[in-house]
Write a protein that holds these residues in place. Sequence first.
Motif, short mmCIF file in Angstrom:
data_model
loop_
_atom_site.label_atom_id
_atom_site.label_comp_id
_atom_site.label_asym_id
_atom_site.label_seq_id
_atom_site.Cartn_x
_atom_site.Cartn_y
_atom_site.Cartn_z
N ARG A 183 -2.59 21.54 -11.87
CA ARG A 183 -2.64 22.98 -12.06
C ARG A 183 -1.26 23.60 -11.83
O ARG A 183 -0.56 23.26 -10.88
N LEU A 184 -0.96 24.53 -12.71
CA LEU A 184 0.31 25.24 -12.54
C LEU A 184 0.20 26.27 -11.43
O LEU A 184 -0.89 26.72 -11.10
N GLN A 185 1.33 26.62 -10.89
CA GLN A 185 1.40 27.66 -9.88
C GLN A 185 2.50 28.65 -10.26
O GLN A 185 3.62 28.26 -10.60
N ALA A 186 2.13 29.94 -10.21
CA ALA A 186 3.13 30.99 -10.46
C ALA A 186 3.77 31.36 -9.13
O ALA A 186 3.07 31.70 -8.17
N GLU A 187 5.10 31.29 -9.07
CA GLU A 187 5.79 31.64 -7.83
C GLU A 187 6.80 32.76 -8.10
O GLU A 187 7.17 33.02 -9.24
N ARG A 224 7.45 23.68 -10.11
CA ARG A 224 7.54 22.29 -10.57
C ARG A 224 6.21 21.58 -10.30
O ARG A 224 5.56 21.78 -9.27
N ASN A 225 5.85 20.73 -11.22
CA ASN A 225 4.62 19.93 -11.08
C ASN A 225 4.79 18.66 -11.92
O ASN A 225 4.72 18.69 -13.15
N LYS A 230 3.85 17.83 -19.89
CA LYS A 230 4.74 18.77 -20.56
C LYS A 230 4.16 19.06 -21.93
O LYS A 230 4.28 18.26 -22.86
N GLU A 231 3.58 20.22 -22.04
CA GLU A 231 2.89 20.59 -23.26
C GLU A 231 2.78 22.11 -23.31
O GLU A 231 3.18 22.81 -22.38
N THR A 232 2.20 22.59 -24.40
CA THR A 232 2.04 24.03 -24.54
C THR A 232 0.95 24.52 -23.60
O THR A 232 -0.16 23.98 -23.58
N ARG A 278 10.86 24.86 -13.56
CA ARG A 278 10.71 26.14 -12.89
C ARG A 278 11.11 27.29 -13.84
O ARG A 278 11.73 28.28 -13.44
N GLN A 279 10.71 27.14 -15.09
CA GLN A 279 11.08 28.09 -16.12
C GLN A 279 10.50 29.47 -15.84
O GLN A 279 9.40 29.59 -15.30
#
Length: 315
Positions: A183-187, A224-225, A230-232, A278-279
């Motif tokens: 899971r992504l995390q917004a920081e 970062r994860n 790495k995909e859309t 970390r885009q």
Amino acid sequence: MEQNPSPEPRNNSRILLIVALFLVLLGINGVLYWMNRQKNAENQQLTTQVQEKDDLLKTQITEYEKLKADFERQSQEVQAMGLSNDSLEAKIASINADLLKLRSFKAGSFSIKEQQRFKQRAQNFEAQLRKKDDEIAQLKADNEALYTETTTLKERQNRLSDTITTIARSNQELSEKVAVASRLQAENIRVGVVNSRNKEKDDDDNEFKAKRVEKIKITFNLARNDVSPKETKQIMLRLIEPDGAALYNLSTGGGTFMIDGSEAFYTAKQDIVYDNTRQPVQFLYAKGAAYKTGLHTIELYEGGVMIGKTTFTLK
């Protein structure tokens, strides 16, 4: 003087006649006695023969009754194994017919010829009985071996099913762990506003004057994860007003998506190609109408899962 003849000769003749008659009677009695003994002997012999025939008849009936009981036992055993017992039923019917014939014989009428015939038939039935017993014993052994083999196969199948279930459960757990880990995390979520003159304003306390807000600007970085591919990725933003309703307008990019099996409104969305650097990501939302005063909430989602949340206040 003339003398009378002596009576002795006449007496002697009479005596001789009596003796002869006695001897004749004695002989006749002897003959009758001998004939009577012969007759008794013959009667005794006949009685013995009749008794022997009756005993043989009873023995033969008993033997047939035992054969019938054994064939009925075989029939039950074969039927219990789920097999056809027509041939055994036919033999039982034949034995019943023979028993009916045997029981119809009168005393002493069981002739040697009949004795030999029924004895031979009984021997044939006995041979068939032993052969069928051997067949039944082999069938039972085969069934037992098949049952053992089937039981063993079922046990192996159950163990294999348990193993497959365990592996599937482990894979499911691993997939769930991977899903959680990926899971992504917004920081570093920050909220800013843009006024009608296109001037931006940030506030560390996230408090702004509502009448000066034209657009809401939300910026953040995707953490970062190394597990997440790495995909859309599709990022959904929900801007929730003080009354608890999410801003939603099809003309400004709003829509619906699923959260935990329930449909929910989103305010805006965008697709990005996640590269694990970390885009930065930015949302700029214009309501097109006056904003309500009070506490607003920003929720960020990816894949139906919340990845970040923050609040700001319009006064």
